[in-house]
Design an enzyme around this catalytic site. Sequence first.
Site, PDB file in Angstrom:
ATOM      1  N   ASP A  16       0.869  -1.173   0.000  1.00  0.00           N
ATOM      2  CA  ASP A  16       0.000   0.000   0.000  1.00  0.00           C
ATOM      3  C   ASP A  16       0.904   1.221   0.000  1.00  0.00           C
ATOM      4  O   ASP A  16       2.098   1.125   0.317  1.00  0.00           O
ATOM      5  CB  ASP A  16      -0.875  -0.001   1.261  1.00  0.00           C
ATOM      6  CG  ASP A  16      -1.760   1.238   1.366  1.00  0.00           C
ATOM      7  OD1 ASP A  16      -2.270   1.686   0.316  1.00  0.00           O
ATOM      8  OD2 ASP A  16      -1.928   1.777   2.478  1.00  0.00           O
ATOM      9  N   SER A  17       0.332   2.380  -0.306  1.00  0.00           N
ATOM     10  CA  SER A  17       1.099   3.622  -0.239  1.00  0.00           C
ATOM     11  C   SER A  17       1.488   3.951   1.202  1.00  0.00           C
ATOM     12  O   SER A  17       2.406   4.733   1.422  1.00  0.00           O
ATOM     13  CB  SER A  17       0.279   4.771  -0.815  1.00  0.00           C
ATOM     14  OG  SER A  17      -0.946   4.886  -0.134  1.00  0.00           O
ATOM     15  N   TYR A  48      -0.389   8.358  -2.579  1.00  0.00           N
ATOM     16  CA  TYR A  48      -0.360   8.166  -4.030  1.00  0.00           C
ATOM     17  C   TYR A  48      -1.488   8.965  -4.720  1.00  0.00           C
ATOM     18  O   TYR A  48      -1.419   9.219  -5.914  1.00  0.00           O
ATOM     19  CB  TYR A  48      -0.553   6.682  -4.366  1.00  0.00           C
ATOM     20  CG  TYR A  48       0.676   5.809  -4.180  1.00  0.00           C
ATOM     21  CD1 TYR A  48       1.842   6.292  -3.600  1.00  0.00           C
ATOM     22  CD2 TYR A  48       0.658   4.476  -4.605  1.00  0.00           C
ATOM     23  CE1 TYR A  48       2.953   5.481  -3.435  1.00  0.00           C
ATOM     24  CE2 TYR A  48       1.766   3.663  -4.445  1.00  0.00           C
ATOM     25  CZ  TYR A  48       2.922   4.162  -3.859  1.00  0.00           C
ATOM     26  OH  TYR A  48       4.009   3.358  -3.708  1.00  0.00           O
ATOM     27  N   GLY A  49      -2.504   9.318  -3.956  1.00  0.00           N
ATOM     28  CA  GLY A  49      -3.758   9.873  -4.513  1.00  0.00           C
ATOM     29  C   GLY A  49      -3.577  11.049  -5.456  1.00  0.00           C
ATOM     30  O   GLY A  49      -4.354  11.227  -6.376  1.00  0.00           O
ATOM     31  N   CYS A  79      -4.104  -1.011  -2.227  1.00  0.00           N
ATOM     32  CA  CYS A  79      -4.182   0.445  -2.367  1.00  0.00           C
ATOM     33  C   CYS A  79      -5.026   0.704  -3.600  1.00  0.00           C
ATOM     34  O   CYS A  79      -4.721   0.185  -4.680  1.00  0.00           O
ATOM     35  CB  CYS A  79      -2.772   1.007  -2.556  1.00  0.00           C
ATOM     36  SG  CYS A  79      -2.707   2.731  -3.070  1.00  0.00           S
ATOM     37  N   ASN A  80      -6.078   1.479  -3.439  1.00  0.00           N
ATOM     38  CA  ASN A  80      -6.989   1.702  -4.558  1.00  0.00           C
ATOM     39  C   ASN A  80      -6.341   2.464  -5.696  1.00  0.00           C
ATOM     40  O   ASN A  80      -6.527   2.132  -6.860  1.00  0.00           O
ATOM     41  CB  ASN A  80      -8.244   2.427  -4.066  1.00  0.00           C
ATOM     42  CG  ASN A  80      -9.208   1.484  -3.381  1.00  0.00           C
ATOM     43  OD1 ASN A  80     -10.041   0.875  -4.024  1.00  0.00           O
ATOM     44  ND2 ASN A  80      -9.078   1.339  -2.073  1.00  0.00           N
ATOM     45  N   THR A  81      -5.550   3.490  -5.361  1.00  0.00           N
ATOM     46  CA  THR A  81      -4.928   4.296  -6.412  1.00  0.00           C
ATOM     47  C   THR A  81      -3.923   3.456  -7.191  1.00  0.00           C
ATOM     48  O   THR A  81      -3.885   3.499  -8.428  1.00  0.00           O
ATOM     49  CB  THR A  81      -4.219   5.518  -5.802  1.00  0.00           C
ATOM     50  OG1 THR A  81      -5.116   6.170  -4.901  1.00  0.00           O
ATOM     51  CG2 THR A  81      -3.802   6.499  -6.870  1.00  0.00           C
ATOM     52  N   GLU A 158      -6.613   8.889  10.505  1.00  0.00           N
ATOM     53  CA  GLU A 158      -5.279   8.926  11.107  1.00  0.00           C
ATOM     54  C   GLU A 158      -5.265   9.737  12.406  1.00  0.00           C
ATOM     55  O   GLU A 158      -4.372   9.562  13.239  1.00  0.00           O
ATOM     56  CB  GLU A 158      -4.256   9.422  10.083  1.00  0.00           C
ATOM     57  CG  GLU A 158      -4.161   8.435   8.924  1.00  0.00           C
ATOM     58  CD  GLU A 158      -2.964   8.620   8.009  1.00  0.00           C
ATOM     59  OE1 GLU A 158      -2.253   9.621   8.136  1.00  0.00           O
ATOM     60  OE2 GLU A 158      -2.752   7.735   7.157  1.00  0.00           O
ATOM     61  N   CYS A 190     -11.363   3.050  -0.443  1.00  0.00           N
ATOM     62  CA  CYS A 190     -10.051   3.440   0.072  1.00  0.00           C
ATOM     63  C   CYS A 190      -9.810   2.579   1.290  1.00  0.00           C
ATOM     64  O   CYS A 190     -10.711   2.399   2.115  1.00  0.00           O
ATOM     65  CB  CYS A 190     -10.055   4.919   0.450  1.00  0.00           C
ATOM     66  SG  CYS A 190      -8.568   5.448   1.360  1.00  0.00           S
ATOM     67  N   THR A 191      -8.602   2.044   1.396  1.00  0.00           N
ATOM     68  CA  THR A 191      -8.348   1.058   2.460  1.00  0.00           C
ATOM     69  C   THR A 191      -8.338   1.675   3.863  1.00  0.00           C
ATOM     70  O   THR A 191      -8.315   0.950   4.846  1.00  0.00           O
ATOM     71  CB  THR A 191      -7.027   0.299   2.187  1.00  0.00           C
ATOM     72  OG1 THR A 191      -5.988   1.227   1.912  1.00  0.00           O
ATOM     73  CG2 THR A 191      -7.199  -0.644   1.010  1.00  0.00           C
ATOM     74  N   HIS A 192      -8.354   2.999   3.957  1.00  0.00           N
ATOM     75  CA  HIS A 192      -8.507   3.620   5.278  1.00  0.00           C
ATOM     76  C   HIS A 192      -9.961   3.571   5.759  1.00  0.00           C
ATOM     77  O   HIS A 192     -10.219   3.622   6.957  1.00  0.00           O
ATOM     78  CB  HIS A 192      -8.123   5.106   5.221  1.00  0.00           C
ATOM     79  CG  HIS A 192      -6.678   5.406   5.440  1.00  0.00           C
ATOM     80  ND1 HIS A 192      -5.725   5.139   4.505  1.00  0.00           N
ATOM     81  CD2 HIS A 192      -6.016   5.959   6.498  1.00  0.00           C
ATOM     82  CE1 HIS A 192      -4.531   5.537   4.969  1.00  0.00           C
ATOM     83  NE2 HIS A 192      -4.685   6.031   6.170  1.00  0.00           N
TER      84      HIS A 192
END
Lengths: 272, 272
Positions: A16-17, A48-49, A79-81, A158, A190-192
């Site tokens: 992931d980023s 990365y977005g 990571c989606n991006t 975060e 988004c993985t968050h």
Amino acid sequence: MTLSHLNPDLPIGVFDSGIGGLTVVKEIKRLLPNEGIVYFGDTGRVPYGNKSKSTIIDYSLQITKFLESQGVKLIVIACNTATAHALDAVKKATHLPVIGVVDPGAKAAVHYTKSKRIGVIGTVGTVNSKAYEKAIHKLNSDMLVFSQAAPLFVPLVEEGWFTHPATSLIIREYLKPLENERIDTLVLGCTHYPLLKSAIDREVFSSITLVDSGEEVAKDVKSVLEKHKLLRVSKRTEPFQYFVSDLNFRFKELGKMFMDEPFDKVTLVEWQ
Amino acid sequence: MTLSHLNPDLPIGVFDSGIGGLTVVKEIKRLLPNEGIVYFGDTGRVPYGNKSKSTIIDYSLQITKFLESQGVKLIVIACNTATAHALDAVKKATHLPVIGVVDPGAKAAVHYTKSKRIGVIGTVGTVNSKAYEKAIHKLNSDMLVFSQAAPLFVPLVEEGWFTHPATSLIIREYLKPLENERIDTLVLGCTHYPLLKSAIDREVFSSITLVDSGEEVAKDVKSVLEKHKLLRVSKRTEPFQYFVSDLNFRFKELGKMFMDEPFDKVTLVEWQ
């Protein structure tokens, strides 16, 4: 393609980023408790977005090589991006099976929706890439997809503000337009975002089904490993391994919020 | 050091990790309308806030070389994190005068405070670096400095939510602990924050003076140029020049919010 030379005891590589991919690791661990994990978080280059496609492809190929060098049996782009921009390039660059986060989420959304009106929330990069729209339409061109970038969700996660009044207001601001489009299914793109799942659930119409890509990715990992006879049967004894590209990022501190596996070993990878 | 070989008509070089430094450019333009500007926004590697000191020094030296190659007469590090970590390294690496954002803000805070209780808000990186605390204590060791990281402010600014109810709640959440410490002066220690100045002003006690580093930096630029006889007297006719390390970042779109100079020319710099 045969993967018969691979040992089923090898770990799964996940990247992931940054830290968000840990929500995917958590779901893989829940579904496949025997499997080992080597995780790479590109904390030195996160996010990365807002980066361009070619930059994200470069980074993703570099990380793929690194995971191969760690002896993994399968690669998950958590990571989606990176999935949106680099899945095809990574698939071409490795002989290992590769799973991204977009297709599993899209498949689940198409499965759950009754109204054929699907909402997608993600970073600016993911939304602009139209990756979910394309993946959903590939499965069923009748679907209507409504996307919304939600740039404040990552910093909210975060900060750990899961029940803050500001979080409710921000969720309502981003999701009102999607509710107005009468979606019945919402992809957390988004993985968050799985960490905001309860908060989002509280704010949106109860008729809306939330799709957590992490859960869907874990199911895909299981079926791909089964298909290649690569499921691990022996009990895992070694801890997960975490690599990052910058140690300054609050990886350990945030990691605790994302999953319950202890973070004994976080190793810095220096590219140059 | 003599800078007599430099032409006063040369532009000022300004750099930031992304777009925030434009608030500094705006103040320089207001105070010194004749001066030309070459701006570098490291949009490919933004944000600096969660990166390590050595990484930020590497990036800052690379950008300094680039600005020198563009023929600037003075370098402004319009990024709090880069100033905190790399000001000394940049000063060593160039013969040009270098101005960071921390010292001017610290000087103004010490000047304005009556209670000797100063608050500082910034990114996690800036707050952890204790750069403002050190700079303030160097000027006057009697000062009490209270710092607060405010990671949600940058995405709020980039969303343009200056009057959103969520913004008020978030400002109150971050600033309440500082008010409880009875500060009378608050340093906006991130170049994005001047765009939230009115919103912050509405939420905090009216007795608190806000220090906008951009304004203070512009005053320092003027005095350093005067000292070296490098103030431009001829009227500027050329547009400001903007360089970025990734074009995907919404530089033009966000730039309009940050200042009123037209963005005709934004050029990609490719490092490799």
